[in-house]
Design an enzyme around this catalytic site. Structure first.
Site, PDB file in Angstrom:
ATOM      1  N   HIS A 122       0.878  -1.182   0.000  1.00 26.89           N
ATOM      2  CA  HIS A 122       0.000   0.000   0.000  1.00 26.89           C
ATOM      3  C   HIS A 122       0.914   1.231   0.000  1.00 26.89           C
ATOM      4  O   HIS A 122       2.044   1.168   0.525  1.00 26.89           O
ATOM      5  CB  HIS A 122      -0.836  -0.038   1.282  1.00 26.89           C
ATOM      6  CG  HIS A 122      -1.914   0.988   1.387  1.00 26.89           C
ATOM      7  ND1 HIS A 122      -1.659   2.287   1.762  1.00 26.89           N
ATOM      8  CD2 HIS A 122      -3.253   0.909   1.191  1.00 26.89           C
ATOM      9  CE1 HIS A 122      -2.792   2.961   1.796  1.00 26.89           C
ATOM     10  NE2 HIS A 122      -3.781   2.142   1.448  1.00 26.89           N
ATOM     11  N   ASP A 199       3.283  -4.365   8.175  1.00 29.63           N
ATOM     12  CA  ASP A 199       2.046  -3.606   8.017  1.00 29.63           C
ATOM     13  C   ASP A 199       0.898  -4.609   8.155  1.00 29.63           C
ATOM     14  O   ASP A 199       0.637  -5.395   7.238  1.00 29.63           O
ATOM     15  CB  ASP A 199       2.050  -2.941   6.640  1.00 29.63           C
ATOM     16  CG  ASP A 199       0.715  -2.279   6.302  1.00 29.63           C
ATOM     17  OD1 ASP A 199      -0.260  -2.473   7.060  1.00 29.63           O
ATOM     18  OD2 ASP A 199       0.646  -1.593   5.275  1.00 29.63           O
ATOM     19  N   GLN A 202      -4.237  -5.215   7.004  1.00 26.84           N
ATOM     20  CA  GLN A 202      -5.220  -6.143   6.425  1.00 26.84           C
ATOM     21  C   GLN A 202      -5.181  -7.532   7.051  1.00 26.84           C
ATOM     22  O   GLN A 202      -5.982  -8.386   6.677  1.00 26.84           O
ATOM     23  CB  GLN A 202      -5.017  -6.254   4.901  1.00 26.84           C
ATOM     24  CG  GLN A 202      -5.216  -4.953   4.147  1.00 26.84           C
ATOM     25  CD  GLN A 202      -6.642  -4.405   4.242  1.00 26.84           C
ATOM     26  OE1 GLN A 202      -7.583  -5.123   4.606  1.00 26.84           O
ATOM     27  NE2 GLN A 202      -6.806  -3.136   3.921  1.00 26.84           N
ATOM     28  N   LYS A 225     -10.292  -0.598  10.753  1.00 27.76           N
ATOM     29  CA  LYS A 225     -10.425  -1.820   9.952  1.00 27.76           C
ATOM     30  C   LYS A 225     -10.754  -3.025  10.844  1.00 27.76           C
ATOM     31  O   LYS A 225     -11.072  -4.095  10.342  1.00 27.76           O
ATOM     32  CB  LYS A 225      -9.149  -2.074   9.146  1.00 27.76           C
ATOM     33  CG  LYS A 225      -8.872  -0.962   8.109  1.00 27.76           C
ATOM     34  CD  LYS A 225      -7.746  -1.330   7.187  1.00 27.76           C
ATOM     35  CE  LYS A 225      -7.120  -0.152   6.479  1.00 27.76           C
ATOM     36  NZ  LYS A 225      -7.916   0.380   5.371  1.00 27.76           N
ATOM     37  N   CYS A 363      -4.697   2.347  -3.715  1.00 30.58           N
ATOM     38  CA  CYS A 363      -3.432   2.881  -3.148  1.00 30.58           C
ATOM     39  C   CYS A 363      -2.297   1.886  -3.306  1.00 30.58           C
ATOM     40  O   CYS A 363      -1.491   1.703  -2.382  1.00 30.58           O
ATOM     41  CB  CYS A 363      -3.585   3.254  -1.676  1.00 30.58           C
ATOM     42  SG  CYS A 363      -4.710   4.594  -1.394  1.00 30.58           S
TER      43      CYS A 363
END
Ligand code: PLP
Length: 405
Positions: A122, A199, A202, A225, A363
């Protein structure tokens, strides 16, 4: 064990209609919906307890301070961090990565050094590193992935060298759904004494994320999220790094003693939390993590595995549809294009049927470049989605194709 219809009742928005049709919400990678307990926790805080934290001697400030620090402990448990002090509250994944890219880089990144990211990141895990490299004279390198969406991790061994200062990798791709082998990447990076930032924007909503098991040095995720409010996020960092890194921003709350001649800083995590923190967001995150715990992350993952299988079966038999990504380990994120139909048109027509998907580059422009496309349609699912909703999407896609036939 996991009754999806009961879970759906906890999310008021899921019973709403869009364009006169029952909402099918498949834009969960962008942001997920909020259960009633999260909404109520925020209302309760503002109705009964609100006051700024860490600075007051009065009752309300004490309550909010305690709730904020309780939320920190809850996050520690959620990611299995060894210590509360290793959990920093931020605005979200983006700010967490910027914090490391600025603070870590100002202490350790010099001209000629290298940072490694991947082609599937991303923009939040690319641009902050580009900026850090620009400031320091370091260079950014990127690990490629194959057409199925698997990172070419065998190349990492060759890329790591004595000038490498950081490896920064997404746990799960926000476009392909690929679950990356972050544990293997951590051990490879550590063999070269290089820290790893993960990261987890997700992965946190879909699977147990364990920072000790991964053995990452930093990990970032966003509250919104994982069914909490927007504007709250987390950075986990190993104490050995956090103690050494300079502050990210200056202001109230992050100091020891302030004199005109100079200032001493608070210990982590407060050193990295300048200004009034988002204590309301932290309380909402605490409620969201309680909610996930009450369902059981293993049960969420099992339900989502059923959804993934159904979606893949449904899309596999679809003529004129290209699915991007086919990794063996994946989360319920599916990106595709319909032959001869612009992703934006497909998304708009689906919207008229009450189906919320995202279109564009998500993104992740370098990822789009890999496939030579300008964008695609993304359906990203969450714990409250159903097999029936996947069938509604398939039906909707057939209608889109019919309109363009
Ligand atoms: N990283 C990944 C993999 C993402 O999917 C996202 C958001 O979609 C981000 C980072 C940025 O998250 P936020 O906008 O919450 O900071």
């Amino acid at each position: 064990m996991f009754d999806v219809e009961r879970v759906r009742e906890d999310f008021p928005i899921l019973s709403s209609e869009v364009h006169g049709r029952p909402l099918v919400y498949f834009d969960n990678s962008a942001t997920s919906q909020k259960p009633r307990c999260v909404i109520e926790a925020v209302t309760d805080l503002y109705t009964n307890h609100n006051s700024n934290i860490h600075r007051g001697v009065h009752e309300l400030s004490g309550r909010c301070s305690a709730a904020y620090e309780d939320a920190r402990s809850k996050v520690r448990g959620f990611i299995n961090a060894p210590r509360d002090e290793e959990v920093i509250f931020t605005r979200g994944t983006t700010e967490s990565i910027n914090l490391v890219a600025q603070s870590f880089a100002s202490a350790y990144l010099e001209r000629g050094d290298e940072v490694i990211v991947t082609d599937m990141e991303h923009h939040s895990n690319i641009v902050p590193w580009q900026m850090a490299c620009e400031r320091s004279g370091a260079s950014l390198r990127s690990m490629p992935f194959d057409d199925d969406g698997n990172l070419e991790t065998h190349l990492l061994e060759e890329m790591l060298n004595p000038r490498t200062r950081m490896v920064a990798v997404s746990h799960v791709s926000n476009v392909l759904g690929t679950v990356n082998p972050v544990k293997d990447i951590a051990s490879l990076a550590h063999e070269h004494d290089v820290p790893l930032l993960v990261d987890a924007a997700q992965s946190a909503p879909h699977m147990k994320v364990d920072v000790q098991d991964i053995d990452c040095d930093f990990l970032a995720f966003s509250g919104h999220k994982v069914h909490a409010e927007t504007g709250i996020g987390v950075l986990y960092g190993k104490s050995e790094w956090l103690e050494d890194m300079p502050p990210y921003q200056g202001g109230g709350g992050m100091v020891g003693i302030v004199k005109m001649g100079g200032t001493t800083y608070a210990e982590p995590p407060l050193k990295f939390e300048a200004g009034t923190p988002n204590y309301v967001g932290a309380v909402s995150l605490s409620a969201a993590l309680d909610y996930i715990a009450s369902l059981g992350m293993e049960n969420v993952a099992k339900h989502e595995a059923v959804l993934t299988e159904h979606m893949l079966e449904s899309l596999a038999g679809f003529e004129g549809l290209t699915l991007y990504g086919n990794a063996p380990l994946r989360c319920p994120v599916f990106s595709f294009n319909l032959d001869g139909i612009h992703h934006y048109d497909a998304g708009q027509i689906l919207d008229k049927m009450g189906i919320a998907v995202r279109t564009g580059t998500h993104c992740a422009e370098p990822l789009m470049d890999h496939y030579g496309i300008t964008g695609n349609v993304r359906a990203s699912l969450a714990m409250y989605n159903t097999v029936e909703e996947i069938d509604i999407l398939a039906e909707g896609l057939r209608k889109v194709q019919g309109l363009f036939a």
